[in-house]
Scaffold this active site. Structure first.
Site, PDB file in Angstrom:
ATOM      1  N   HIS A  52      39.589  44.094  30.693  1.00 48.01           N
ATOM      2  CA  HIS A  52      39.538  45.366  31.423  1.00 48.01           C
ATOM      3  C   HIS A  52      40.602  45.379  32.507  1.00 48.01           C
ATOM      4  CE1 HIS A  52      36.954  42.816  33.924  1.00 48.01           C
ATOM      5  NE2 HIS A  52      37.011  43.704  34.886  1.00 48.01           N
ATOM      6  N   HIS A  54      40.837  45.757  35.910  1.00 45.67           N
ATOM      7  CA  HIS A  54      40.762  45.429  37.335  1.00 45.67           C
ATOM      8  C   HIS A  54      41.831  44.422  37.745  1.00 45.67           C
ATOM      9  CE1 HIS A  54      36.316  46.894  37.641  1.00 45.67           C
ATOM     10  NE2 HIS A  54      37.185  47.871  37.799  1.00 45.67           N
ATOM     11  N   ASP A  56      41.972  41.786  39.540  1.00 44.01           N
ATOM     12  CA  ASP A  56      41.702  40.354  39.468  1.00 44.01           C
ATOM     13  C   ASP A  56      41.648  39.845  38.033  1.00 44.01           C
ATOM     14  OD1 ASP A  56      39.250  41.817  39.197  1.00 44.01           O
ATOM     15  OD2 ASP A  56      38.100  40.001  39.630  1.00 44.01           O
ATOM     16  N   HIS A  57      41.925  40.734  37.080  1.00 41.52           N
ATOM     17  CA  HIS A  57      41.995  40.347  35.668  1.00 41.52           C
ATOM     18  C   HIS A  57      43.386  40.562  35.069  1.00 41.52           C
ATOM     19  CE1 HIS A  57      37.560  39.829  34.977  1.00 41.52           C
ATOM     20  NE2 HIS A  57      37.583  40.445  36.143  1.00 41.52           N
ATOM     21  N   HIS A 108      30.700  48.272  32.894  1.00 40.25           N
ATOM     22  CA  HIS A 108      31.390  47.850  34.116  1.00 40.25           C
ATOM     23  C   HIS A 108      32.608  48.730  34.347  1.00 40.25           C
ATOM     24  CE1 HIS A 108      32.788  45.228  37.286  1.00 40.25           C
ATOM     25  NE2 HIS A 108      33.917  44.978  36.635  1.00 40.25           N
ATOM     26  N   ASP A 130      33.688  40.976  32.586  1.00 42.21           N
ATOM     27  CA  ASP A 130      32.676  41.246  33.600  1.00 42.21           C
ATOM     28  C   ASP A 130      31.495  42.039  33.047  1.00 42.21           C
ATOM     29  OD1 ASP A 130      34.372  39.973  35.335  1.00 42.21           O
ATOM     30  OD2 ASP A 130      34.789  41.712  36.591  1.00 42.21           O
ATOM     31  N   HIS A 168      33.513  35.216  35.939  1.00 41.56           N
ATOM     32  CA  HIS A 168      33.191  34.872  37.330  1.00 41.56           C
ATOM     33  C   HIS A 168      32.125  33.790  37.369  1.00 41.56           C
ATOM     34  CE1 HIS A 168      35.415  38.046  39.508  1.00 41.56           C
ATOM     35  NE2 HIS A 168      35.163  38.772  38.435  1.00 41.56           N
TER      36      HIS A 168
END
Length: 256
Positions: A52, A54, A56-57, A108, A130, A168
Site C-alpha cells: 500500500h 503509505h 513508511d512502506h 486500512h 498493515d 509492524h
C-alpha cells in the site's frame, strides 16, 4: 530460500526474501536497512513488492532504484512511486522461482493488496502489510469495517501453517488488547509469555502462524461467544460479525 526481517523506524518490519544471490524486499519504507543487508550478504536487489501507499512502506523506493535489477510491483488502485507494475486480485508475480498470488484486502487503505505464496508444500508466506498484524489488524484509514472484515476473513481462510509476515512489530501491545477482550483465553496468555520472552532476548515475534492468529487475534474471532459479548459491552449494534468487528476496532483505537 531465506526470509529476513529487517527492522526500520520505530516498529516497521521490511521483509527480505533471498536465495544467496538475488533478493526481493517488501514495503521498503527506508532504504538504509535494505542497502546494508544487500551489501552485507552480497545480494542483488531483484524486485520490490509493495502492499500500500503509505510513506513508511514506499519511502525507500526512490533511493533503491539505482541498485534495482527488476520491477517494482504494487497495488493498481493506489498512488505508488512510478514506475511500477500495477497489480490486483487475480494477478500473480514470480520472484526467485516462487509464485505469489495477489489478494485485494482493502480496509486500512482503499487499494491495499497482499501477496501469498502459491504452491508451497509447507509454511507458505503471506506478506500482508498493515491489514493483518499478529493479534491485531490495521486501522480503518480509508476503508470500511465491512471491507476490513471481509479482507481478514479472506486471509483467515489460508492454510494453518501460513507464515504471517506483517509490516509492524505491534504484537505485545496487540496481545494486551486481546487479553482485555478475552481475559480467559489461555492461548492468549501462553502466546503473550512466548512473545515477551522473544522480545526480552532481542528477537522479533514475527512471522506468526495463521493457526495461532485464529486462536489469539480478536479480529479473527468475531463469531466467538466471548468476543461477541465483549463487543456488545463496548456498544456493538448487534451480534453480526461486521458490527462486532467495528466495535472491536473502535475499542482498540481508544485502548491504552
Amino acid at each position: 530460500m531465506k526470509l529476513v526481517a529487517l527492522p526500520a523506524f520505530a516498529d516497521n518490519v521490511i521483509w527480505m526474501l533471498h536465495d544467496g544471490r538475488d533478493a526481493v524486499v517488501v514495503d521498503p519504507g527506508d532504504a538504509a536497512p535494505v542497502a546494508a543487508e544487500l551489501d552485507a550478504r552480497g545480494l542483488r536487489l531483484g524486485a520490490i513488492l509493495v502492499t500500500h501507499h503509505h510513506p513508511d512502506h514506499v519511502g525507500g523506493i526512490a533511493a533503491l532504484r539505482a541498485r534495482l535489477a527488476g520491477p517494482v510491483w504494487g497495488p493498481a488502485h493506489e498512488d505508488i512511486p512510478e514506475p511500477f507494475v500495477p497489480l490486483a486480485e487475480g494477478d500473480a508475480v514470480d520472484v526467485l522461482g516462487q509464485r505469489f498470488e495477489v489478494l485485494d484486502v482493502p480496509g486500512h487503505t482503499a487499494g491495499h493488496i497482499a501477496y501469498v505464496q502459491a504452491g508451497a508444500a509447507a509454511q507458505p508466506l503471506l506478506f500482508c502489510g498493515d491489514t493483518l498484524f499478529s493479534a491485531g489488524c490495521g486501522r480503518l484509514l480509508e476503508g470500511t469495517a465491512a471491507q476490513m472484515a471481509a479482507s481478514l476473513a479472506k486471509l483467515a481462510a489460508l492454510p494453518d501453517d501460513t507464515r504471517v509476515c506483517c509490516a509492524h512489530e505491534y504484537t505485545l501491545s496487540n496481545l494486551a488488547f486481546a487479553a482485555a477482550v478475552e481475559p480467559h483465553n489461555a492461548a492468549i496468555e501462553a502466546y503473550t509469555a512466548l512473545c515477551q520472552s522473544r522480545r526480552a532476548s532481542g528477537q522479533s515475534t514475527l512471522p506468526s502462524k495463521l493457526a495461532t492468529e485464529r486462536e489469539v487475534n480478536p479480529f479473527l474471532r468475531c463469531r466467538e461467544t466471548a468476543v461477541v459479548a465483549a463487543a456488545l459491552a463496548q456498544g456493538s449494534r448487534s451480534q453480526h460479525e461486521v458490527d462486532v468487528f467495528a466495535a472491536l476496532r473502535d475499542w482498540k483505537n481508544r485502548y491504552r
